[in-house]
Design a protein around this motif. Structure first.
Motif, mmCIF file in Angstrom:
data_model
loop_
_atom_site.group_PDB
_atom_site.id
_atom_site.type_symbol
_atom_site.label_atom_id
_atom_site.label_comp_id
_atom_site.label_asym_id
_atom_site.label_seq_id
_atom_site.Cartn_x
_atom_site.Cartn_y
_atom_site.Cartn_z
ATOM 1 N N ILE A 84 0.837 -1.201 0.000
ATOM 2 C CA ILE A 84 0.000 0.000 0.000
ATOM 3 C C ILE A 84 0.874 1.255 0.000
ATOM 4 C CG2 ILE A 84 -1.739 1.301 1.285
ATOM 5 C CD1 ILE A 84 -2.660 -1.503 2.391
ATOM 6 N N VAL A 85 1.903 1.258 0.800
ATOM 7 C CA VAL A 85 2.795 2.419 0.879
ATOM 8 C C VAL A 85 3.434 2.695 -0.475
ATOM 9 C CG1 VAL A 85 5.004 3.217 1.829
ATOM 10 C CG2 VAL A 85 3.243 2.327 3.351
ATOM 11 N N ASP A 86 4.035 1.682 -1.084
ATOM 12 C CA ASP A 86 4.703 1.877 -2.372
ATOM 13 C C ASP A 86 4.984 0.529 -3.030
ATOM 14 O OD1 ASP A 86 5.999 2.847 -4.592
ATOM 15 O OD2 ASP A 86 7.771 3.545 -3.523
ATOM 16 N N ALA A 87 4.019 0.016 -3.768
ATOM 17 C CA ALA A 87 4.151 -1.284 -4.430
ATOM 18 C C ALA A 87 5.278 -1.305 -5.454
ATOM 19 C CB ALA A 87 2.832 -1.669 -5.095
ATOM 20 N N ARG A 88 5.702 -0.162 -5.917
ATOM 21 C CA ARG A 88 6.787 -0.105 -6.909
ATOM 22 C C ARG A 88 8.126 -0.564 -6.328
ATOM 23 N NH1 ARG A 88 3.207 3.656 -8.593
ATOM 24 N NH2 ARG A 88 2.722 3.607 -10.808
ATOM 25 N N ARG A 89 8.241 -0.615 -5.018
ATOM 26 C CA ARG A 89 9.456 -1.157 -4.398
ATOM 27 C C ARG A 89 9.610 -2.627 -4.758
ATOM 28 N NH1 ARG A 89 12.651 1.804 -4.545
ATOM 29 N NH2 ARG A 89 11.250 3.242 -5.471
ATOM 30 N N LEU A 90 8.498 -3.306 -5.011
ATOM 31 C CA LEU A 90 8.519 -4.728 -5.344
ATOM 32 C C LEU A 90 8.359 -4.979 -6.832
ATOM 33 C CD1 LEU A 90 6.206 -5.908 -2.452
ATOM 34 C CD2 LEU A 90 8.688 -6.114 -2.564
ATOM 35 N N THR A 91 7.500 -4.214 -7.462
ATOM 36 C CA THR A 91 7.194 -4.377 -8.879
ATOM 37 C C THR A 91 7.232 -2.998 -9.530
ATOM 38 O OG1 THR A 91 5.698 -6.169 -8.229
ATOM 39 C CG2 THR A 91 5.541 -5.392 -10.499
ATOM 40 N N PRO A 92 8.392 -2.620 -10.082
ATOM 41 C CA PRO A 92 8.549 -1.262 -10.611
ATOM 42 C C PRO A 92 7.524 -0.850 -11.670
ATOM 43 C CG PRO A 92 10.674 -2.328 -10.419
ATOM 44 C CD PRO A 92 9.639 -3.377 -10.128
ATOM 45 N N ASP A 93 6.995 -1.794 -12.438
ATOM 46 C CA ASP A 93 6.057 -1.424 -13.497
ATOM 47 C C ASP A 93 4.591 -1.648 -13.114
ATOM 48 O OD1 ASP A 93 6.215 -4.188 -13.489
ATOM 49 O OD2 ASP A 93 6.300 -4.375 -15.678
ATOM 50 N N THR A 94 4.306 -1.785 -11.832
ATOM 51 C CA THR A 94 2.928 -2.000 -11.390
ATOM 52 C C THR A 94 2.060 -0.774 -11.677
ATOM 53 O OG1 THR A 94 1.518 -2.641 -9.524
ATOM 54 C CG2 THR A 94 3.347 -1.155 -9.036
ATOM 55 N N ILE A 95 0.770 -1.011 -11.832
ATOM 56 C CA ILE A 95 -0.165 0.108 -11.966
ATOM 57 C C ILE A 95 -0.734 0.517 -10.606
ATOM 58 C CG2 ILE A 95 -0.759 -0.425 -14.349
ATOM 59 C CD1 ILE A 95 -3.419 -1.611 -13.276
ATOM 60 N N MET A 96 -0.370 -0.229 -9.566
ATOM 61 C CA MET A 96 -0.818 0.091 -8.208
ATOM 62 C C MET A 96 -0.222 1.430 -7.786
ATOM 63 S SD MET A 96 -2.173 -1.224 -5.246
ATOM 64 C CE MET A 96 -1.985 -1.000 -3.480
ATOM 65 N N PRO A 97 -1.061 2.368 -7.386
ATOM 66 C CA PRO A 97 -0.522 3.662 -6.952
ATOM 67 C C PRO A 97 0.217 3.545 -5.622
ATOM 68 C CG PRO A 97 -2.905 3.607 -6.680
ATOM 69 C CD PRO A 97 -2.517 2.323 -7.346
ATOM 70 N N SER A 98 1.130 4.448 -5.405
ATOM 71 C CA SER A 98 1.848 4.544 -4.133
ATOM 72 C C SER A 98 1.023 5.440 -3.219
ATOM 73 C CB SER A 98 3.235 5.139 -4.366
ATOM 74 O OG SER A 98 3.973 4.316 -5.227
ATOM 75 N N TYR A 99 0.390 4.860 -2.229
ATOM 76 C CA TYR A 99 -0.542 5.608 -1.406
ATOM 77 C C TYR A 99 0.109 6.494 -0.353
ATOM 78 C CZ TYR A 99 -4.652 3.483 -3.421
ATOM 79 O OH TYR A 99 -5.649 3.133 -4.279
ATOM 80 N N PHE A 100 1.421 6.295 -0.097
ATOM 81 C CA PHE A 100 2.070 7.102 0.928
ATOM 82 C C PHE A 100 3.319 7.815 0.415
ATOM 83 C CE2 PHE A 100 4.084 7.611 5.235
ATOM 84 C CZ PHE A 100 3.069 8.356 5.795
ATOM 85 N N LYS A 101 3.739 7.494 -0.781
ATOM 86 C CA LYS A 101 4.923 8.118 -1.357
ATOM 87 C C LYS A 101 4.573 9.529 -1.823
ATOM 88 C CE LYS A 101 8.342 7.359 -4.940
ATOM 89 N NZ LYS A 101 8.812 6.493 -6.002
ATOM 90 N N VAL A 102 5.479 10.463 -1.595
ATOM 91 C CA VAL A 102 5.227 11.839 -2.020
ATOM 92 C C VAL A 102 6.358 12.406 -2.870
ATOM 93 C CG1 VAL A 102 3.687 12.385 -0.098
ATOM 94 C CG2 VAL A 102 6.138 12.807 0.139
ATOM 95 N N GLU A 103 7.478 11.736 -2.937
ATOM 96 C CA GLU A 103 8.632 12.207 -3.700
ATOM 97 C C GLU A 103 8.787 11.398 -4.982
ATOM 98 O OE1 GLU A 103 10.645 14.751 -2.772
ATOM 99 O OE2 GLU A 103 9.463 15.062 -0.962
ATOM 100 N N GLY A 104 9.341 12.029 -6.004
ATOM 101 C CA GLY A 104 9.649 11.323 -7.237
ATOM 102 C C GLY A 104 8.452 10.970 -8.092
#
Length: 135
Positions: A84-104
């Protein structure tokens, strides 16, 4: 270590271990009832745009992402939290939004820059709810 540095902007006191954020972002567990309301709310959590789950009252649930039924049996609270915080940490090309990330992030409206989609407390509520989904 790189993962800790990359996400330290959002959760400065949280540690990360492989595919998990083991400790609650707020230091306390969330409320499953509030979490269910966030997940089912198409304006707040937006989860049902992509996911389906045990929400018989909700029509038009998504089928782009895994069914949320049984999420608590498949993943630990820490694994759910990281996704939930940042699924891109696991799967960089996911369409799951980063719900807690604010940078980048790119293409963020000025009114929303520097603001997470969900607060730390709301993320903990969602984690608490998803952890109850054992079937």
């Amino acid at each position: 270590m790189a993962l800790l540095l990359m996400l330290s902007f959002a959760v400065p006191t949280t540690t990360f271990a492989q595919d998990t954020i083991p400790d609650p972002l707020t230091g306390v567990r969330g409320d499953p009832a509030r979490g269910r309301a966030i997940v089912a709310d198409r304006r707040r959590g937006l989860c049902l745009l992509c996911h389906s789950g045990p929400f018989p009252e909700e029509r038009f649930q998504g089928d782009l992402a895994p069914d949320l039924s049984g999420a608590g049996a498949r993943l630990s609270e820490g694994q759910l939290r990281l996704r939930i915080v940042d699924a891109r940490r696991l799967t960089p090309d996911t369409i799951m939004p980063s719900y807690f990330k604010v940078e980048g992030l790119t293409r963020v409206a000025p009114a929303f820059q520097g603001k997470p989609v969900l607060s730390a407390a709301e993320i903990e509520d969602v984690v608490a709810f998803l952890a109850t989904l054992r079937d």
